[in-house]
Design a protein around this motif. Structure first.
Motif, PDB file in Angstrom:
ATOM      1  N   SER A  50      43.503  32.924  36.707  1.00 33.42           N
ATOM      2  CA  SER A  50      42.399  33.163  35.767  1.00 33.42           C
ATOM      3  C   SER A  50      41.152  32.435  36.237  1.00 33.42           C
ATOM      4  CB  SER A  50      42.787  32.696  34.357  1.00 33.42           C
ATOM      5  OG  SER A  50      43.030  31.303  34.353  1.00 33.42           O
ATOM      6  N   GLY A  51      40.067  32.666  35.477  1.00 30.13           N
ATOM      7  CA  GLY A  51      38.834  31.935  35.750  1.00 30.13           C
ATOM      8  C   GLY A  51      37.805  32.687  36.559  1.00 30.13           C
ATOM      9  N   LEU A  52      38.137  33.896  37.037  1.00 24.58           N
ATOM     10  CA  LEU A  52      37.194  34.696  37.818  1.00 24.58           C
ATOM     11  C   LEU A  52      37.284  36.145  37.358  1.00 24.58           C
ATOM     12  CD1 LEU A  52      37.951  33.128  41.301  1.00 24.58           C
ATOM     13  CD2 LEU A  52      35.715  33.031  40.160  1.00 24.58           C
ATOM     14  N   ARG A  53      36.130  36.771  37.188  1.00 24.38           N
ATOM     15  CA  ARG A  53      36.081  38.152  36.693  1.00 24.38           C
ATOM     16  C   ARG A  53      36.377  39.145  37.821  1.00 24.38           C
ATOM     17  NH1 ARG A  53      31.445  37.659  34.328  1.00 24.38           N
ATOM     18  NH2 ARG A  53      30.133  38.406  36.038  1.00 24.38           N
ATOM     19  N   TRP A  54      37.323  40.061  37.551  1.00 22.14           N
ATOM     20  CA  TRP A  54      37.668  41.143  38.480  1.00 22.14           C
ATOM     21  C   TRP A  54      37.963  40.595  39.872  1.00 22.14           C
ATOM     22  CZ3 TRP A  54      32.878  43.337  35.878  1.00 22.14           C
ATOM     23  CH2 TRP A  54      33.232  43.961  34.676  1.00 22.14           C
ATOM     24  N   ASP A  55      37.268  41.116  40.899  1.00 22.72           N
ATOM     25  CA  ASP A  55      37.514  40.637  42.260  1.00 22.72           C
ATOM     26  C   ASP A  55      36.456  39.622  42.695  1.00 22.72           C
ATOM     27  OD1 ASP A  55      35.516  42.520  42.370  1.00 22.72           O
ATOM     28  OD2 ASP A  55      36.467  43.804  43.853  1.00 22.72           O
ATOM     29  N   GLY A  56      35.992  38.841  41.723  1.00 20.21           N
ATOM     30  CA  GLY A  56      35.109  37.731  42.055  1.00 20.21           C
ATOM     31  C   GLY A  56      35.850  36.664  42.845  1.00 20.21           C
ATOM     32  N   TRP A  57      35.120  35.713  43.408  1.00 15.33           N
ATOM     33  CA  TRP A  57      35.711  34.702  44.283  1.00 15.33           C
ATOM     34  C   TRP A  57      34.973  33.379  44.148  1.00 15.33           C
ATOM     35  CZ3 TRP A  57      31.496  33.463  46.991  1.00 15.33           C
ATOM     36  CH2 TRP A  57      30.556  34.471  47.243  1.00 15.33           C
ATOM     37  N   ARG A  74      41.908  41.368  46.847  1.00 13.94           N
ATOM     38  CA  ARG A  74      40.620  41.901  47.330  1.00 13.94           C
ATOM     39  C   ARG A  74      39.516  40.856  47.201  1.00 13.94           C
ATOM     40  NH1 ARG A  74      40.121  46.962  44.660  1.00 13.94           N
ATOM     41  NH2 ARG A  74      39.238  45.941  42.853  1.00 13.94           N
ATOM     42  N   GLY A  75      39.576  40.053  46.140  1.00 14.05           N
ATOM     43  CA  GLY A  75      38.598  38.983  45.985  1.00 14.05           C
ATOM     44  C   GLY A  75      38.691  37.957  47.097  1.00 14.05           C
ATOM     45  N   LEU A  76      39.916  37.695  47.564  1.00 16.35           N
ATOM     46  CA  LEU A  76      40.074  36.783  48.695  1.00 16.35           C
ATOM     47  C   LEU A  76      39.419  37.339  49.954  1.00 16.35           C
ATOM     48  CD1 LEU A  76      43.798  35.654  48.226  1.00 16.35           C
ATOM     49  CD2 LEU A  76      41.723  34.373  47.651  1.00 16.35           C
ATOM     50  N   LEU A  77      39.572  38.652  50.178  1.00 18.91           N
ATOM     51  CA  LEU A  77      38.934  39.271  51.339  1.00 18.91           C
ATOM     52  C   LEU A  77      37.419  39.176  51.237  1.00 18.91           C
ATOM     53  CD1 LEU A  77      39.143  40.942  53.956  1.00 18.91           C
ATOM     54  CD2 LEU A  77      39.140  43.000  52.540  1.00 18.91           C
ATOM     55  N   HIS A  78      36.873  39.516  50.067  1.00 17.25           N
ATOM     56  CA  HIS A  78      35.417  39.438  49.898  1.00 17.25           C
ATOM     57  C   HIS A  78      34.927  37.994  50.021  1.00 17.25           C
ATOM     58  CE1 HIS A  78      35.470  43.457  47.463  1.00 17.25           C
ATOM     59  NE2 HIS A  78      35.758  43.615  48.739  1.00 17.25           N
ATOM     60  N   GLY A  79      35.710  37.044  49.481  1.00 17.08           N
ATOM     61  CA  GLY A  79      35.326  35.639  49.615  1.00 17.08           C
ATOM     62  C   GLY A  79      35.366  35.174  51.056  1.00 17.08           C
ATOM     63  N   ALA A  80      36.369  35.659  51.813  1.00 16.18           N
ATOM     64  CA  ALA A  80      36.457  35.303  53.227  1.00 16.18           C
ATOM     65  C   ALA A  80      35.245  35.816  53.995  1.00 16.18           C
ATOM     66  CB  ALA A  80      37.747  35.863  53.826  1.00 16.18           C
ATOM     67  N   TYR A  81      34.845  37.049  53.718  1.00 15.89           N
ATOM     68  CA  TYR A  81      33.664  37.595  54.391  1.00 15.89           C
ATOM     69  C   TYR A  81      32.398  36.825  53.998  1.00 15.89           C
ATOM     70  CZ  TYR A  81      36.135  41.688  56.246  1.00 15.89           C
ATOM     71  OH  TYR A  81      36.973  42.524  56.941  1.00 15.89           O
ATOM     72  N   GLN A  82      32.328  36.413  52.732  1.00 20.34           N
ATOM     73  CA  GLN A  82      31.149  35.655  52.309  1.00 20.34           C
ATOM     74  C   GLN A  82      31.113  34.285  52.994  1.00 20.34           C
ATOM     75  OE1 GLN A  82      27.680  34.788  51.044  1.00 20.34           O
ATOM     76  NE2 GLN A  82      28.554  36.774  50.496  1.00 20.34           N
ATOM     77  N   LEU A  83      32.279  33.660  53.147  1.00 18.13           N
ATOM     78  CA  LEU A  83      32.334  32.395  53.880  1.00 18.13           C
ATOM     79  C   LEU A  83      31.825  32.583  55.307  1.00 18.13           C
ATOM     80  CD1 LEU A  83      33.195  29.467  54.401  1.00 18.13           C
ATOM     81  CD2 LEU A  83      35.511  30.321  54.843  1.00 18.13           C
ATOM     82  N   LEU A  84      32.270  33.653  55.949  1.00 18.77           N
ATOM     83  CA  LEU A  84      31.829  33.909  57.326  1.00 18.77           C
ATOM     84  C   LEU A  84      30.320  34.105  57.393  1.00 18.77           C
ATOM     85  CD1 LEU A  84      34.751  36.262  58.378  1.00 18.77           C
ATOM     86  CD2 LEU A  84      34.305  33.966  59.272  1.00 18.77           C
TER      87      LEU A  84
END
Length: 582
Positions: A50-57, A74-84
């Motif tokens: 919990s603590g994050l909306r939908w596929d937020g990260w 999917r949020g982990l993937l988007h977060g990984a790309y944002q980290l990069l």
């Protein structure tokens, strides 16, 4: 050296999306970081409840490295790309070769870095046109880019044939879907099987000879076009075919049960009821629910015949895709669909060269308005037309703005321009480039200078006899001055830039030139004197650009088909046919 990338909990490795997120992080970190940095950092992808909306990260620095958290793989993937991206990667354009490389010798964070983003719309989708065997590699690049930009829905068609002679309107999932599907699945991109493919399930030429009464009555005659949606036998046959198709295909989440594209709707007495099409779709949705209770059945609110909001509650397995309406009707659709599967908006203005008559413009403020309005109305998602997929430069810039605003609709425009400029021109030239973007979007593309639908304010009539020639001359002078100033700025930036940034500057310089030619040759009308010959300089420029390597602009053949071919916009008999409100 292999980066130390962990998945928590360990069972997360069974998720194809989480496994792909780890794979991508390893691949890019190996390119970015020196061996010393790689050996000293641990990167953890952690699923939280919990603590994050939908596929937020959420990304935060830890004593030993970086932690990425999300509630969905999917949020982990988007977060990984944002980290990069925070580490220096750019994913602005489809295709890795189109983006500048990055390499870090020192760690850029101070020990307290943290960033959290949650989308304001659950689904951020794109509909790709010209997706066939001939464009497969470009389509795969675009799907990869979609995930890197945080898009999570692909609207496609089982078999939409081309009607342009150029291939630009073809969407052939049945030809390339086996290749696309695993790439979409490991990126967590949902599939909406839609896009005007009625004929695939309800073949007109075959059925019309057997059942002419199943088809639309137009000018007193049955024609092999749209279905007669008040004919229960026709609706049952269409519904049965859709149910058979969907039954054994659990890999798509949405099914669009759209009419054919264009007009030609039935004029029989029973079809005059404004809810006829929705009522038919309600019956079809019931058939589909019996075989795929998990599938969301999509009604297309596309024309006056399908805009009517249902008086009875929408079935729980139905959604609505609302087209080119940004008013009370759009708001009411959101309210109707809230108790069902929600309302989605079909956006024509960020990457659709058909809607723009072959000229997509840079429109960050439209992107902001779209997110602000639809999130405010309570829409579940947006799907944007990207037409065609091989015309990548300006649409990518619009989709970048849109992707940023999905997560922060109130982010100041100046900050967005500066961030985009850094990717286009490099950090050293970001401030100068941001001012150029401001001039381009706010001054050259000022709607008061243009008459074409894509630019004009609501009160503007684009096709005029007896135009005010003095005003036309003044506006044309302003456009020419702005184009000259922008070209001069781009030339100065070119002297300072290097590497891949030079290509971006070159493409922007071409874009400015195309805008100038389009303004003089296509946009401004004096119908008593205009002929298609006015557009020839625009076509000639497109033809010259098409010979350059990796041309990012519309083909001259498609532009000609759209402007002086099928829809000859210089024909006085078609005056005002091209305004959305007329």
């Amino acid at each position: 050296m292999e980066p130390n990338v962990l998945l928590l909990p360990d069972t997360l490795s069974s998720s194809p999306v989480a496994a792909f997120a780890r794979q991508e992080l390893c691949r890019w970190l190996s390119r970015l970081l020196s061996p010393e940095l790689l050996s000293s950092k641990t990167f953890t992808l952690s699923l939280v409840s919990s603590g994050l909306r939908w596929d937020g990260w959420r990304i935060r620095e830890t004593p030993g490295g970086i932690l990425v958290e999300a509630c969905q793989p999917r949020g982990l993937l988007h977060g990984a790309y944002q980290l990069l991206q925070q580490l220096g990667c750019s994913f602005l354009f489809p295709g890795e070769s189109r983006n500048p490389p990055a390499h870090l010798e020192s760690w850029p964070f101070d020990g307290s870095f943290s960033l959290q983003k949650e989308p304001f719309l659950e689904y951020r989708g794109i509909c790709l046109y010209n997706t066939t065997k001939a464009t497969l590699s470009k389509t795969l690049d675009t799907i990869d880019w979609m995930a890197k930009q945080g898009y999570n829905l692909l609207l496609t068609s089982i078999h939409r044939t081309d009607d342009t002679g150029c291939g630009d309107h073809a969407i052939l999932w049945d030809e390339i879907g086996d290749t696309l599907l695993p790439e979409l699945q490991k990126r967590g991109i949902e599939i909406d099987m839609s896009e005007h493919s009625t004929d695939y399930y309800f073949p007109r030429q075959q059925l019309f000879t057997q059942h002419p009464e199943w088809f639309a009555l137009v000018d007193g005659k049955r024609t092999p076009g749209q279905i007669c949606y008040s004919n229960p036998d026709a609706v049952n046959a269409y519904g049965d075919a859709l149910a058979r198709f969907a039954k054994d295909k659990p890999w798509f989440r949405f099914l669009g049960i759209w009419p054919l594209d264009g007009g030609g709707y039935c004029e029989c007495e029973h079809c005059k009821d404004p809810e006829t099409i929705f009522s038919a779709n309600r019956a079809i949705a019931k058939k589909i629910q019996a075989v795929r209770p998990d599938l969301i059945v999509e009604h297309l609110a596309y024309t006056p015949q399908s805009f009517a909001r249902p008086k009875a509650p929408m079935p729980g397995n139905m959604s609505v895709l609302v087209c080119h309406l940004r008013d009370q009707t759009a708001c009411e659709w959101a309210q109707c669909a809230k108790s069902a599967q929600g309302a989605f908006y079909f956006d024509y203005m960020t990457g659709d060269h058909y809607r723009y008559r072959s000229d997509v413009v840079l429109s960050p403020r439209y992107c902001r308005e779209t997110v602000q309005a639809l999130a405010g109305y309570g829409y579940r998602g947006v799907v944007s037309l990207y037409l065609p997929v091989d015309c990548w430069f300006v649409p990518s810039l619009n989709y970048w703005y849109l992707s940023q605003l999905y997560y922060d609709p109130a982010k100041p425009q100046a900050e967005l321009d500066l961030a985009l400029s850094a990717q286009l021109f490099g950090k050293e030239l970001a401030a100068e480039g941001a001012q150029l973007l401001h001039t381009l979007c706010d001054e050259l593309l000022d709607p008061s200078l243009w008459s074409v639908e894509s630019h004009c304010p609501d009160w503007c009539c684009e096709h005029l006899y007896g135009r005010n020639k003095a005003l036309d001359a003044l506006n044309a002078q302003k456009v020419d001055e702005l184009c000259a100033a922008l070209t001069g700025t781009l030339c100065k930036l070119e002297e300072k830039a290097q590497g891949r940034y030079l290509v971006n500057i070159r493409n922007l310089r071409h874009f400015v030139r195309l805008q100038q030619l389009y303004y003089h040759g296509v946009d401004q009308y004096a119908l008593e004197t205009d002929t298609p010959a006015r557009a020839e300089p625009y076509f000639a420029e497109l033809s010259a650009l098409s010979k350059e390597p990796d041309c990012p602009f519309i083909s001259p053949a498609y532009a000609r088909w759209r402007i002086t071919g099928r829809d000859n916009i210089f024909d006085p008999s078609k005056a005002n046919l091209f305004q959305a409100r007329s």
